[in-house]
Design an enzyme around this catalytic site. Structure first.
Site, mmCIF file in Angstrom:
data_model
loop_
_atom_site.group_PDB
_atom_site.id
_atom_site.type_symbol
_atom_site.label_atom_id
_atom_site.label_comp_id
_atom_site.label_asym_id
_atom_site.label_seq_id
_atom_site.Cartn_x
_atom_site.Cartn_y
_atom_site.Cartn_z
ATOM 1 N N ASN A 139 0.859 -1.179 0.100
ATOM 2 C CA ASN A 139 0.030 0.088 -0.090
ATOM 3 C C ASN A 139 0.875 1.240 -0.049
ATOM 4 O OD1 ASN A 139 -2.377 1.639 0.201
ATOM 5 N ND2 ASN A 139 -2.700 1.191 2.424
ATOM 6 N N HIS A 177 -14.540 -3.440 11.594
ATOM 7 C CA HIS A 177 -14.129 -2.129 12.328
ATOM 8 C C HIS A 177 -15.362 -1.335 12.624
ATOM 9 C CE1 HIS A 177 -10.262 -2.328 9.888
ATOM 10 N NE2 HIS A 177 -10.295 -3.498 10.725
ATOM 11 N N ARG A 192 -13.254 -4.404 16.541
ATOM 12 C CA ARG A 192 -12.387 -3.125 16.744
ATOM 13 C C ARG A 192 -13.095 -2.227 16.757
ATOM 14 N NH1 ARG A 192 -7.528 -0.831 12.962
ATOM 15 N NH2 ARG A 192 -9.371 0.330 12.521
ATOM 16 N N TYR A 216 -6.923 9.339 11.228
ATOM 17 C CA TYR A 216 -6.844 7.973 10.685
ATOM 18 C C TYR A 216 -7.726 6.758 11.426
ATOM 19 C CZ TYR A 216 -5.316 4.008 7.976
ATOM 20 O OH TYR A 216 -5.235 2.637 7.154
ATOM 21 N N ASP A 275 -6.870 -0.325 18.355
ATOM 22 C CA ASP A 275 -5.702 -0.070 17.447
ATOM 23 C C ASP A 275 -5.080 1.341 18.150
ATOM 24 O OD1 ASP A 275 -3.433 0.153 15.849
ATOM 25 O OD2 ASP A 275 -4.755 -0.439 13.976
ATOM 26 N N HIS A 315 -2.023 2.467 17.000
ATOM 27 C CA HIS A 315 -1.473 2.951 15.464
ATOM 28 C C HIS A 315 0.060 3.492 15.811
ATOM 29 C CE1 HIS A 315 -4.777 2.525 12.675
ATOM 30 N NE2 HIS A 315 -5.586 3.086 13.656
ATOM 31 N N GLU A 336 -3.458 -3.423 20.019
ATOM 32 C CA GLU A 336 -2.826 -3.394 18.814
ATOM 33 C C GLU A 336 -1.776 -2.389 18.695
ATOM 34 O OE1 GLU A 336 -3.538 -3.582 13.887
ATOM 35 O OE2 GLU A 336 -4.992 -3.716 15.628
ATOM 36 N N GLU A 388 1.871 -5.778 11.729
ATOM 37 C CA GLU A 388 1.511 -5.623 10.435
ATOM 38 C C GLU A 388 2.340 -5.231 9.721
ATOM 39 O OE1 GLU A 388 -1.222 -1.990 9.761
ATOM 40 O OE2 GLU A 388 -2.004 -3.248 11.394
ATOM 41 N N ARG A 429 1.005 -9.960 14.166
ATOM 42 C CA ARG A 429 -0.088 -9.565 13.110
ATOM 43 C C ARG A 429 0.255 -9.570 11.863
ATOM 44 N NH1 ARG A 429 -2.896 -5.418 12.655
ATOM 45 N NH2 ARG A 429 -4.482 -6.915 11.643
ATOM 46 N N HIS A 443 -3.066 -9.090 9.713
ATOM 47 C CA HIS A 443 -3.480 -8.066 9.190
ATOM 48 C C HIS A 443 -4.386 -8.460 8.041
ATOM 49 C CE1 HIS A 443 -3.450 -3.961 7.596
ATOM 50 N NE2 HIS A 443 -2.871 -4.239 6.659
ATOM 51 N N ASP A 490 -6.310 -2.802 2.171
ATOM 52 C CA ASP A 490 -5.462 -2.685 1.421
ATOM 53 C C ASP A 490 -4.666 -4.114 0.896
ATOM 54 O OD1 ASP A 490 -4.442 -3.172 3.955
ATOM 55 O OD2 ASP A 490 -2.577 -2.072 3.788
ATOM 56 N N GLU A 527 -8.342 -10.263 10.566
ATOM 57 C CA GLU A 527 -8.894 -9.094 10.317
ATOM 58 C C GLU A 527 -9.883 -9.254 8.973
ATOM 59 O OE1 GLU A 527 -7.585 -4.280 10.160
ATOM 60 O OE2 GLU A 527 -6.120 -5.712 9.872
ATOM 61 N N TRP A 544 1.675 6.139 12.691
ATOM 62 C CA TRP A 544 0.137 5.843 12.818
ATOM 63 C C TRP A 544 0.108 4.439 12.327
ATOM 64 C CZ3 TRP A 544 -2.260 4.168 8.485
ATOM 65 C CH2 TRP A 544 -1.461 4.134 7.104
#
Length: 401
Positions: free
Chosen positions: A37, A122, A147, A159, A209, A211, A235, A261, A282, A311, A315, A338, A401
């Site tokens: 991504n 999510h 989540r 985000y 999460d 991030h 996470e 991830e 992850r 993960h 994406d 996920e 992030w």
């Protein structure tokens, strides 16, 4: 059987995907995902210019040898571009092997370890009430794990939340999340989960999460205050480049920890697993070198009571989702997957056999991975340059992030 060639297909049905199609002299083909991504063309070039020429004439059944050739033979090892390219080849070869033998890939990995792969959706909102509403909606849709994310009061765009969730890409300059405040977030997160638990009770798994935004001490503080809410995991509390930093978090909380991830190999999490500093790895099938290497990570983690929670945001293409589900169905210490929903256009470009029901995903019974690419339809969606978001703190410095 021999590989006669391979093609890199870049398409953008709502977002960019890099797909490798490997063909053989017996008419059997396999597909693999090489999407990175925000840096898709780097992988596409690595595949087309360096990897594909090495595949012609090889026996597609020699999956382990091909993996080692592409990993060790390049000398320059690891890194997201290299490992995503290797993953694309690896998935395609497993796909071919399943088709040749007439069986789903999970049967080649040892068969079913479970009836389906537990997945999480999510729920995010701009207010606590919005987030609670999304959690309740997902529960009604059958999710057993959710989540929960919410905009922190005083921060306009974040985000992973509405208005701030730009699907991870921008066609021009990066989306900038301005004014991040760890202090505001730390005060708010326990309040959020208090309200969510009050609404749904304890029959639904809740995940969160962070991030990568916290220091180890901050993460320990937050984890301690979330213990009564019994999260499935917290996470990415901190970046994991310094693996030993998780020792500090572990000393202060029993909230389960998940990270990885962005991991590319076992070496990124060797210490985390061996010292039992995390509960879930992850790493994703596409960014960690494919099914072959993800299995090695899982097998190394099993005796340390560390499980996988791969993960799987949108994406990753439906090809990666299929590969992850075959891995998850067959791997004993795979805990959860996920599940980021793809656009309708994406699902049309990538016809697939996997399905969702009652909180679980299943890869289906089609031979191989059970997913393909409609090249004619894919050609209608041209690549769109995309950037990932950037987070800046209140003082203007760039953060994680």
């Amino acid at each position: 059987m021999r590989i006669t060639g391979a093609r890199v297909i870049v398409t953008s049905p709502g977002r960019n995907f890099v797909t490798l199609k490997v063909e053989t002299d017996e008419g059997v083909h396999g597909v693999g995902d090489g999407t990175l991504n925000g840096r898709e063309l780097a992988v596409a070039s690595y595949l087309a210019d360096h990897v594909v020429p090495m595949l012609e004439g090889r026996d597609p059944a020699d999956i382990e040898d091909t993996w080692q050739l592409l990993y060790k033979g390049a000398y320059w090892r690891r890194g997201p571009v290299t490992m995503a390219a290797i993953a694309a080849v690896d998935m395609a070869l497993w796909d071919i092997k399943g088709k040749v033998l007439g069986t789903p890939v999970y049967n080649l990995l040892g068969g079913r370890s479970r009836k389906g792969v537990l997945c999480y959706g999510h729920a995010s909102g701009r207010t606590v009430e919005d987030t609670v509403e999304q959690v309740l909606r997902l529960r009604e849709e059958g999710y057993r794990a959710i989540r929960a994310q919410c905009v922190v009061p005083g921060i306009d765009n974040m985000y992973g939340t509405p208005r701030g969730d730009v699907s991870g890409q921008r066609p021009d300059l990066p989306f900038v999340e301005d004014g991040w405040s760890t202090e505001k977030y730390l005060r708010f997160a326990p309040e959020l989960f208090g309200k969510v638990r009050e609404a749904v009770g304890f029959d639904v798994h809740l995940l969160h999460d962070a991030h990568h935004r916290l220091t180890p001490a901050e993460a320990g503080w937050l984890g301690k205050r979330l213990e009564d809410h019994q999260l499935f995991w917290l996470e990415d509390a901190v970046p994991a480049e310094l693996q030993e930093s998780f020792r500090v978090i572990r000393q202060h909380t029993t909230t389960p920890l998940a990270v990885g991830e962005v991991f590319n190999s076992l070496y990124d999490c060797h210490q985390l697993i061996r010292e039992q500093l995390i509960d879930y790895v992850r790493a994703s099938v596409v960014h960690a070198g494919g099914i072959t290497h993800l299995r090695k990570i899982a097998h190394f983690a099993e005796p340390y009571h560390v499980r996988t929670g791969c993960h799987g945001a949108a994406d990753l293409s439906p090809v990666s989702m299929a590969a992850a589900l075959h891995f998850g169905l067959a791997t004993h210490n795979a805990a959860i997957q996920e599940y980021g929903h793809h656009s309708e256009e994406t699902l049309e470009v990538f016809p697939h056999a996997w399905s969702f029901a009652d909180g679980y995903l299943h890869p289906g019974e089609a031979p191989g991975l059970g997913v393909d690419i409609d090249e004619g339809l894919a050609a209608k969606y041209e690549y769109q340059r995309g950037y990932l978001p950037v987070s800046r703190r209140e003082d203007g410095t760039v953060g994680s992030w």
